[in-house]
Design an enzyme around this catalytic site. Structure first.
Site, PDB file in Angstrom:
ATOM      1  N   GLU A 278       0.884  -1.176   0.000  1.00  0.00           N
ATOM      2  CA  GLU A 278       0.000   0.000   0.000  1.00  0.00           C
ATOM      3  C   GLU A 278       0.911   1.213   0.000  1.00  0.00           C
ATOM      4  O   GLU A 278       1.441   1.597   1.041  1.00  0.00           O
ATOM      5  CB  GLU A 278      -0.890   0.004   1.261  1.00  0.00           C
ATOM      6  CG  GLU A 278      -1.793  -1.201   1.405  1.00  0.00           C
ATOM      7  CD  GLU A 278      -2.957  -1.202   0.432  1.00  0.00           C
ATOM      8  OE1 GLU A 278      -3.076  -0.251  -0.369  1.00  0.00           O
ATOM      9  OE2 GLU A 278      -3.747  -2.156   0.452  1.00  0.00           O
TER      10      GLU A 278
ATOM     11  N   CYS B 103      -2.340   9.301   2.417  1.00  0.00           N
ATOM     12  CA  CYS B 103      -2.058   8.702   1.109  1.00  0.00           C
ATOM     13  C   CYS B 103      -3.205   8.985   0.145  1.00  0.00           C
ATOM     14  O   CYS B 103      -2.987   9.152  -1.048  1.00  0.00           O
ATOM     15  CB  CYS B 103      -1.841   7.205   1.258  1.00  0.00           C
ATOM     16  SG  CYS B 103      -3.185   6.374   2.111  1.00  0.00           S
TER      17      CYS B 103
HETATM   18  P1  NAD Z   1       8.287   4.952   4.743  1.00  0.00           P
HETATM   19  O1  NAD Z   1       8.297   4.198   3.477  1.00  0.00           O
HETATM   20  O2  NAD Z   1       9.398   5.867   5.028  1.00  0.00           O
HETATM   21  O3  NAD Z   1       8.220   3.929   5.987  1.00  0.00           O
HETATM   22  C1  NAD Z   1       7.163   3.017   6.179  1.00  0.00           C
HETATM   23  C2  NAD Z   1       7.639   1.891   7.079  1.00  0.00           C
HETATM   24  O4  NAD Z   1       8.633   1.126   6.412  1.00  0.00           O
HETATM   25  C3  NAD Z   1       8.255   2.345   8.385  1.00  0.00           C
HETATM   26  O5  NAD Z   1       7.837   1.495   9.404  1.00  0.00           O
HETATM   27  C4  NAD Z   1       9.748   2.175   8.112  1.00  0.00           C
HETATM   28  O6  NAD Z   1      10.525   1.973   9.275  1.00  0.00           O
HETATM   29  C5  NAD Z   1       9.743   0.923   7.264  1.00  0.00           C
HETATM   30  N1  NAD Z   1      10.915   0.722   6.422  1.00  0.00           N
HETATM   31  C6  NAD Z   1      11.754   1.648   5.894  1.00  0.00           C
HETATM   32  N2  NAD Z   1      12.706   1.052   5.136  1.00  0.00           N
HETATM   33  C7  NAD Z   1      12.453  -0.278   5.176  1.00  0.00           C
HETATM   34  C8  NAD Z   1      13.074  -1.419   4.587  1.00  0.00           C
HETATM   35  N3  NAD Z   1      14.140  -1.308   3.780  1.00  0.00           N
HETATM   36  N4  NAD Z   1      12.559  -2.635   4.835  1.00  0.00           N
HETATM   37  C9  NAD Z   1      11.468  -2.777   5.615  1.00  0.00           C
HETATM   38  N5  NAD Z   1      10.837  -1.732   6.219  1.00  0.00           N
HETATM   39  C10 NAD Z   1      11.332  -0.490   5.996  1.00  0.00           C
HETATM   40  O7  NAD Z   1       6.892   5.711   4.784  1.00  0.00           O
HETATM   41  P2  NAD Z   1       6.367   6.759   5.877  1.00  0.00           P
HETATM   42  O8  NAD Z   1       7.101   8.042   5.720  1.00  0.00           O
HETATM   43  O9  NAD Z   1       6.320   6.122   7.218  1.00  0.00           O
HETATM   44  O10 NAD Z   1       4.851   6.955   5.421  1.00  0.00           O
HETATM   45  C11 NAD Z   1       4.456   7.855   4.444  1.00  0.00           C
HETATM   46  C12 NAD Z   1       4.212   7.157   3.128  1.00  0.00           C
HETATM   47  O11 NAD Z   1       3.268   6.109   3.305  1.00  0.00           O
HETATM   48  C13 NAD Z   1       3.600   8.072   2.077  1.00  0.00           C
HETATM   49  O12 NAD Z   1       4.212   7.829   0.837  1.00  0.00           O
HETATM   50  C14 NAD Z   1       2.130   7.650   2.041  1.00  0.00           C
HETATM   51  O13 NAD Z   1       1.478   7.909   0.826  1.00  0.00           O
HETATM   52  C15 NAD Z   1       2.255   6.193   2.310  1.00  0.00           C
HETATM   53  N6  NAD Z   1       0.998   5.661   2.834  1.00  0.00           N
HETATM   54  C16 NAD Z   1       0.279   4.827   2.035  1.00  0.00           C
HETATM   55  C17 NAD Z   1      -0.938   4.335   2.492  1.00  0.00           C
HETATM   56  C18 NAD Z   1      -1.769   3.420   1.639  1.00  0.00           C
HETATM   57  O14 NAD Z   1      -2.659   2.792   2.182  1.00  0.00           O
HETATM   58  N7  NAD Z   1      -1.524   3.305   0.355  1.00  0.00           N
HETATM   59  C19 NAD Z   1      -1.401   4.683   3.764  1.00  0.00           C
HETATM   60  C20 NAD Z   1      -0.621   5.527   4.546  1.00  0.00           C
HETATM   61  C21 NAD Z   1       0.577   6.007   4.079  1.00  0.00           C
END
Ligand code: NAD
Length: 534
Positions: free
Chosen positions: A249, A283
């Site tokens: 997502e 998002c």
């Molecule tokens: P992010 O990608 O920076 O981090 C998300 C999660 O992934 C965190 O828990 C982080 O620690 C973890 N992570 C980071 N690198 C990783 C790796 N290499 N392997 C495994 N896990 C890892 O995102 P964010 O800044 O926390 O959230 C914002 C983003 O999320 C925005 O782009 C937003 O659009 C998206 N989002 C999408 C939805 C949806 O349902 N489509 C919902 C909410 C947020």
């Protein structure tokens, strides 16, 4: 990143010892959590797998009853959830109540009622005559221990609703909340314990991306990831290496299409809420608006007027509508997009300024006009309070512009003509399209949530999201256990003729040919009733 390092030795990797929950209103640390170490993970998985085996064997009605207990626990602790979420994200209390508590509590109630039916055996009637002696069904079997890796913007409702679906389907869960919202993640684990789930079935691993990556290395049965597109790519690669299935997502650049006949008063209020609730850090927030030219001037004027009335402030102020952005670094990305767009000819029609008088990451919601698709503000995700509005010559042009995006999470169409609105919705490339509403589908339990293109794959919520937590198994019981199948070995020219006859009987366009297939050398009956040679 809110992790404090512990120095092991001069040459050793610096291992984060704790994860800090920071209040974005003033950057104060509000709580510390011990960070999960990479070497803790094998034992965590072992415990979760042990608990999951017993849990999967429990009847579905018992697993669903736990969801009702979870629902009651969320209800009982609703104000505490809001306190925690608002403290570590800065979101207004009304939004915490509606988008975190209500979404989660409703999903617990909904899945508690629906899951027994949706996870039950599903009969598979066969259309083919040759298979009529069979009784068959689908089973929705648990997958095992599922990894849920979640973001900070809806730090309670996203992991909680995904965990609910995983658990009721008979799985265990290792949850890694965002390092920016560890407290909300810890609450999910705490509530699972309160609801009486078996010890170890749901465990919370605190830490940053390195721990998320290590969780995937440890081999979960499936990964449910919610986060940004770049991280999603890394996760897809890590999963591919180990052939671990995933639901991704990812980000959105959601379009709102406003037709000339729309009620502009309503549509402008919707746009302002859709773009700026959760401080634009959603998002499925409205990022790009395409408004038909005859309506553009009035629509923009209404949006600007309404945006200027928005009240900025911390969640402790009950009248505040726009909180801070999560971190100043996020704010810098937004500012860079706006600055670049302005240099390319865009106009900032409202907001777009920092408010240091309120705190380090408060930012006035910005409306940007005179934009085009050569600008980053129209192509890349703006994860903050920025709404870009572009006039479109026609509805068709608006759809073309809406679809001119690498992402396709959600969208909306605004018109008084419901039939036309529905037809236009069908042409928009997105996982969800609402006509005369926006965002609220995320709170509709029946609505699947997920996107296309760079917004990811798979679905959460709804029946489809529940099925993602399962392995679908086809089971087939033949009622004629002593009959050898006519298609088994014993091949011959006669058998080939009989097979031709069967195909003729079933599919020959000419009735005469079908009739002939009933008898003679190419007898379909010969195929049906021949006994196996071996
Ligand atoms: P992010 O990608 O920076 O981090 C998300 C999660 O992934 C965190 O828990 C982080 O620690 C973890 N992570 C980071 N690198 C990783 C790796 N290499 N392997 C495994 N896990 C890892 O995102 P964010 O800044 O926390 O959230 C914002 C983003 O999320 C925005 O782009 C937003 O659009 C998206 N989002 C999408 C939805 C949806 O349902 N489509 C919902 C909410 C947020």
């Amino acid at each position: 990143m809110a992790v404090s390092p512990t120095t092991l030795s001069a040459n050793a990797v610096r291992t984060p010892a704790s994860v800090e929950s920071i209040n974005p209103v003033n950057n104060e640390i509000v709580k510390r959590f011990a960070a999960t170490q990479r070497e803790d993970l094998p034992a965590m998985f072992e415990r979760a797998r042990g608990a999951q085996a017993g849990w999967a064997a429990r009847p579905i009605f018992e697993r669903a009853a736990h969801l009702r207990r979870l629902r009651d626990a969320i209800y009982e602790r609703r104000e505490e959830i809001c306190d925690v979420v608002s403290k570590e994200t800065g979101k207004p209390r009304v939004e915490a109540l509606l988008m975190e508590v209500l979404v989660a509590i409703d999903m617990a109630d909904f899945l508690g009622r629906q899951a027994p039916r949706w996870l039950a055996r599903e009969s598979v009637p066969h259309h083919s005559m040759a298979m009529k002696a069979k009784r068959a069904w689908l089973e929705y079997a648990p997958r095992g221990v599922i990894a849920i890796i979640s973001p900070w913007n809806f730090p309670f409702s996203i992991p909680m609703t995904e965990a609910m679906a995983a658990l009721v389907a008979g799985n265990g869960v290792i949850l890694k909340p965002s390092e920016m919202t560890p407290w909300s993640g810890a609450l999910v684990g705490d509530m699972a314990r309160q609801a009486g789930y078996p010890e170890g079935l749901l465990q919370v691993a605190q830490g940053a991306g390195d721990i998320g990556a290590a969780i995937i290395e440890a081999g979960p049965a499936k990964v449910f990831f919610t986060g940004s597109v770049p991280t999603g790519r890394r996760i897809a690669e890590a999963c591919a290496k180990k052939l671990i299935p995933s639901v991704l997502e990812l980000g959105g650049k959601d379009a709102m299409i406003v037709l000339r006949d729309a009620d502009l008063e309503t549509a402008s209020s919707a746009a302002v809420w859709g773009a700026f609730s959760n401080c634009g850090q959603a998002c499925v927030g409205v990022k790009r608006v395409y408004v038909e030219e005859p309506a553009a001037e009035r629509f923009i004027a209404l949006c600007v007027e309404k945006t200027k009335k928005l009240r900025l402030g911390p969640p402790s102020d009950p009248d505040a509508e726009i909180g801070p952005m999560i971190r100043a670094t996020q704010l810098e990305k937004i500012e860079a997009q706006l600055k670049e767009a302005a240099a390319q000819g865009a106009e900032i029609a409202a907001g777009g300024k920092r408010r240091p008088d309120l705190g380090p990451s408060f930012f006035e919601p910005a409306i940007v006009t005179h934009v085009n698709h050569s600008m980053r503000v129209m192509r890349e995700e703006s994860f903050g309070p920025v709404m870009a509005i572009q006039a479109a010559g026609s509805a068709e042009e608006a759809v073309r512009l809406a679809n001119d995006s690498a992402m396709g999470l959600a969208a909306s169409v605004w018109t008084r003509d419901e039939v036309r609105g529905a037809a236009i919705a069908s042409g928009v490339r997105a996982g969800s399209v609402m006509v005369n509403d926006l965002l609220s589908y995320y709170g509709i339990c029946e609505a699947p949530h997920g996107g296309s293109g760079e917004s990811g794959w798979g679905r959460t919520h709804s029946r489809l999201g529940l099925q993602e937590m399962t392995d679908v198994k086809y089971v087939d019981v033949d009622r004629l256990p002593r009959v050898k199948k006519p298609w088994w070995f014993g091949y011959s020219a006669g058998m080939a003729d009989a097979a031709r006859g069967l195909i003729d009987l079933l599919f020959a366009p000419s009735g005469l040919r079908r009739l002939r297939a009933l008898g003679g050398r190419r007898s379909a009956a010969g195929m049906m009733f021949r006994g196996g040679r071996i």
